[in-house]
Design a protein around this motif. Structure first.
Motif, PDB file in Angstrom:
ATOM      1  N   GLU A 298       0.824  -1.206   0.000  1.00  0.00           N
ATOM      2  CA  GLU A 298       0.000   0.000   0.000  1.00  0.00           C
ATOM      3  C   GLU A 298       0.859   1.258   0.000  1.00  0.00           C
ATOM      4  N   THR A 301       2.281   1.703  -3.444  1.00  0.00           N
ATOM      5  CA  THR A 301       1.235   2.176  -4.350  1.00  0.00           C
ATOM      6  C   THR A 301       1.020   3.679  -4.184  1.00  0.00           C
ATOM      7  N   ASN A 302       1.018   4.127  -2.951  1.00  0.00           N
ATOM      8  CA  ASN A 302       0.825   5.561  -2.687  1.00  0.00           C
ATOM      9  C   ASN A 302       1.987   6.398  -3.229  1.00  0.00           C
ATOM     10  N   LYS A 305       1.619   6.531  -6.959  1.00  0.00           N
ATOM     11  CA  LYS A 305       0.494   7.398  -7.329  1.00  0.00           C
ATOM     12  C   LYS A 305       0.896   8.862  -7.215  1.00  0.00           C
ATOM     13  N   ILE A 310      -0.164   7.174 -11.198  1.00  0.00           N
ATOM     14  CA  ILE A 310      -0.681   5.940 -11.778  1.00  0.00           C
ATOM     15  C   ILE A 310      -2.188   5.841 -11.540  1.00  0.00           C
ATOM     16  N   LYS A 311      -2.864   5.163 -12.439  1.00  0.00           N
ATOM     17  CA  LYS A 311      -4.316   4.976 -12.345  1.00  0.00           C
ATOM     18  C   LYS A 311      -4.584   3.619 -11.708  1.00  0.00           C
ATOM     19  N   ARG A 312      -5.193   3.632 -10.533  1.00  0.00           N
ATOM     20  CA  ARG A 312      -5.365   2.396  -9.775  1.00  0.00           C
ATOM     21  C   ARG A 312      -6.249   1.388 -10.484  1.00  0.00           C
ATOM     22  N   ASN A 313      -7.149   1.862 -11.356  1.00  0.00           N
ATOM     23  CA  ASN A 313      -8.000   0.918 -12.081  1.00  0.00           C
ATOM     24  C   ASN A 313      -7.240   0.210 -13.201  1.00  0.00           C
ATOM     25  N   VAL A 315      -3.487  -0.098 -12.929  1.00  0.00           N
ATOM     26  CA  VAL A 315      -2.180  -0.513 -12.414  1.00  0.00           C
ATOM     27  C   VAL A 315      -2.346  -1.122 -11.033  1.00  0.00           C
ATOM     28  N   SER A 316      -1.699  -2.263 -10.824  1.00  0.00           N
ATOM     29  CA  SER A 316      -1.719  -2.894  -9.497  1.00  0.00           C
ATOM     30  C   SER A 316      -0.335  -3.434  -9.170  1.00  0.00           C
ATOM     31  N   LEU A 329       4.799  -4.251 -11.181  1.00  0.00           N
ATOM     32  CA  LEU A 329       3.478  -3.716 -11.497  1.00  0.00           C
ATOM     33  C   LEU A 329       2.856  -4.515 -12.631  1.00  0.00           C
TER      34      LEU A 329
END
Length: 727
Positions: A298, A301-302, A305, A310-313, A315-316, A329
């Motif tokens: 997490e 990811t933050n 971002k 990055i677009k969370r929908n 990129v994971s 990623l």
């Protein structure tokens, strides 16, 4: 004809006798088969997909006309001096004309049209029937015109049987003769049908849909399911593979004509695949390194971002390597993947540059039985930059997706790519420091690998290469055939080697930048494979390290490097022997009295300082015979630079002090320390050396293989020959 995968070589006349399925040749067990690799590569070039650094790009692109010549460089080309011959410029299509890229042929001054056509096809390595081709000529003004592509009808054709004379124009273009019927090869791609391709006769009325309708019954599929299939044109160029789905009503004959008009060679590098329609799920895997260590998924990811938007929908984060500050990623959009990749190049986090690597996905279920591919790591900066040539060679001999350049993300991207392969080996091309780097990364990621204990071979490129010497890989790479090296790795014997953990604990307090309070510095942990030195040995390494940092361009050969070592050694020749007064040693919790020495060395392998036997071969009832897997370290002292020189010359051995499995050194003053060639100044405090978990599986070059080298050399190329009658 030569297969780039297995190396089989056949005359053009007997090429039809060769089975179309590639066996991958002698290296079949070492190659990662291409059908086991999936890579969503749209928007990424070959350099991105194969992780080729721009600064190290030395390999030519065959399809980029590097061996073609432009007008400006034609005068530098080799032109026949034979007065009975003339030199002609040959273009292979409109694209070559537009870019003014041609090749030169030398033909008799009076030659038949068929002879010139044959020579033109040969210079472009086209093995088709010469009767299917003709030559067209353009005036020099036409060649320089921007609208040459639109003036094809105005070009002058040469009639069959005509004769080339001195007065003919010097520039020609190969054209394919128009056909009413052709035989088209359709490849079944991922459809498992037990054959390489289907040959289908087509005519002027044949469309994509009619071709699919005729091919399906030959593949054992129902014609009623025609809407579930599509015909894909695939051009396999030098920089990237281009795919195009053909429209159902497209006339195939016209499509072939357009391709040949663009480039005759492009037609030879184009295939048509029948592919089943599936809902394509885009999954681009990007390895991102250089992030702060020890954070959660997490947190990473933050950070991404905030820094990369990055677009969370789309990129994971699918894998986290927190101790190395790296993540993998999964991006479900090509344009988003490209945007992230390019943006990372200019992004820093906590003053540290981020880096990104495009990773392929390996499908272990498709691996052949008994397959044990080799994962190759190359340090292009080692061994006088010989690593750059090896990168190029290994990418050709093996699957480029199993070759990783260590300056591009380190060892972690390679280990992650191979993490699901149940059995693999590792080849490290570099010096002892590079080997330690890879073994350290392996130790940290071992628990995430399906093959948790891969065997490691070494191609020594460094200066000392002591571990390479012990494992019989030699004192250094000197241009041996890379194919023979891979054969040696395949035939090598597996041995075990101890690794050691060194805990460096300096209790000296350091000032906290936030509140000004004094806090103890946290302990530092390093791994050791070969040896650890304190005193004069480490001091010489430190001086050499500083000299290399000042003028890195000069340190590009082992000979020069050793010369610098000698120079810094001579400057320390008058040192006093008082190291024993500056430290205390405990071995297996027993205090050991040190003699009058200037250097203290802990050795794990029977090679030190570029092949010297520091322990010596004399029998000594006080100690066990040293082995690299006995769980023991040998402790040796040297009295100074002269003593070290005598050891390296084979005149003396070191002073045997102790042998054990647990060591505690107390430093009473700052002392130079080096571990496997990496030196620094260690402040007063404690140093603890102990065994580091499981032993490492190494590959030792077979003695039998060593005897073969120099007498008989295995060849990679099988051949298919024909008799004189067959010619």
């Amino acid at each position: 004809m030569r297969c780039e995968w297995c190396g089989i070589l056949a005359h053009v006349a007997c090429f039809t006798a060769v089975t179309p399925e590639c066996t991958f040749g002698r290296l079949r067990n070492m190659i990662l088969p291409p059908n086991c690799v999936r890579l969503f590569s749209r928007n990424f070039s070959k350099m991105h997909c194969f992780r080729i650094s721009e600064s190290l790009q030395t390999e030519p692109d065959e399809d980029d006309d590097v061996d073609g010549l432009t007008q400006g460089s034609a005068k530098d080309a080799h032109i026949s001096t034979d007065s009975s011959k003339q030199t002609l410029k040959i273009f292979d299509g409109n694209d070559a004309v537009k870019r003014n890229q041609f090749r030169l042929i030398s033909v008799p001054r009076i030659a038949k049209n068929e002879e010139v056509v044959e020579a033109a096809l040969r210079t472009y390595y086209i093995n088709d029937d010469q009767q299917d081709y003709e030559l067209q000529t353009f005036t020099q003004q036409a060649l320089l015109s921007d609208d040459i592509i639109n003036r094809n009808d105005a070009s002058e054709e040469i009639c069959p049987g005509s004769v080339f004379r001195e007065s003919v124009p010097e520039a020609w273009i190969i054209r394919a003769k128009p056909k009413d019927h052709e035989v088209l090869r359709i490849y079944p791609a991922w459809l498992k049908i037990g054959m390489a391709y289907i040959s289908l006769r087509i005519n002027k009325e044949s469309t994509t849909r009619t071709v699919i309708k005729e091919v399906l019954p030959l593949l054992g599929r129902q014609v009623e399911c025609i809407d579930n299939y599509k015909l894909v044109e695939v051009f396999m160029g030098g920089k990237q593979v281009q795919r195009m789905v053909l429209d159902d009503q497209e006339l195939i004959i016209n499509r072939l004509k357009d391709i040949r008009k663009t480039s005759i060679r492009q037609m030879n590098q184009t295939r048509f695949y029948i592919v089943q329609n599936t809902k394509s799920v885009v999954r681009v895997n990007l390895f991102v390194g250089g992030l702060p260590p020890q954070l959660s998924a997490e947190d990473y990811t933050n950070i991404l971002k905030e820094e990369l938007a990055i677009k969370r929908n789309l990129v994971s984060v699918i894998h986290v390597y927190s101790s190395q500050g790296s993540v993998v990623l999964e991006v479900s959009c090509f344009s988003e993947a490209e945007r992230i990749y390019m943006l990372i190049k200019d992004t820093t986090v906590n003053d540290k540059q981020l880096h990104a690597v495009v990773l392929p996905e390996v499908l272990p279920a498709k691996l052949p039985q008994n397959s044990c591919p080799v994962l190759v790591f190359v340090n292009p900066k080692s061994g006088g930059l010989k690593g750059r040539d090896l990168l190029h060679s290994f990418r050709k001999l093996l699957n480029p997706h199993q070759i990783f350049e260590l300056t591009n993300g380190g060892p972690l991207p390679g280990f992650h790519t191979f993490s699901r392969i149940p059995c693999f080996r590792v080849l490290v091309c570099g010096g002892d420091g590079t080997v330690g780097w890879v073994l350290g990364a392996l130790e940290e990621i071992r628990y995430k690998l399906a093959c948790s204990e891969p065997s490691v071979a070494i191609l020594p490129l460094g200066t000392g290469n002591d571990l390479g010497r012990v494992l019989r890989w030699g004192p250094g790479y000197s241009g041996e055939d890379p194919y023979s090296i891979l054969i040696s790795v395949d035939e090598a014997d597996e041995v075990l080697m101890d690794r050691w953990t060194i805990l460096l604990d300096a209790p000296e307090p350091v000032e906290n930048s936030e509140n000004g309070a004094l806090e103890p510095e946290p302990p530092k942990i390093v791994q050791m494979n070969n040896y650890c030195g304190l005193g004069i040995d480490a001091e010489l390494s430190l001086d050499f390290h500083h000299a290399r940092e000042e003028e890195p361009g000069k340190f590009n050969s082992r000979f020069h490097n050793k010369g610098v070592y000698v120079k810094v050694g001579l400057q320390k020749i008058s040192h006093a022997r008082n190291l024993h007064k500056d430290l205390k040693l405990q071995v297996d919790q027993v205090e050991v009295e040190l003699p009058s020495i200037e250097g203290l060395i802990f050795i794990n392998i029977p090679s030190w300082g570029s092949g010297a036997d520091l322990w010596g071969s004399d029998n000594d009832n006080r100690f066990e015979k040293p082995q690299m897997d006995d769980g023991l370290l040998e402790v040796v002292g040297v009295t100074g630079v002269v003593h070290m020189g005598q050891v390296q010359g084979g005149l003396r051995s070191g002073i045997r002090i102790a042998q054990g499995s647990y060591f505690r050194i107390t430093l009473l003053k700052p002392i130079p320390v080096q571990v496997d060639g990496e030196p620094w100044i260690q402040p007063p405090g404690q140093i603890i050396i102990s065994a580091a978990g499981p032993k490492v599986h190494m590959l030792k070059k077979s003695k039998q293989k060593q005897k073969k080298v120099g007498s008989t050399r295995e060849t990679r190329t099988d051949s298919v020959s024909i008799t004189e009658e067959g010619r």
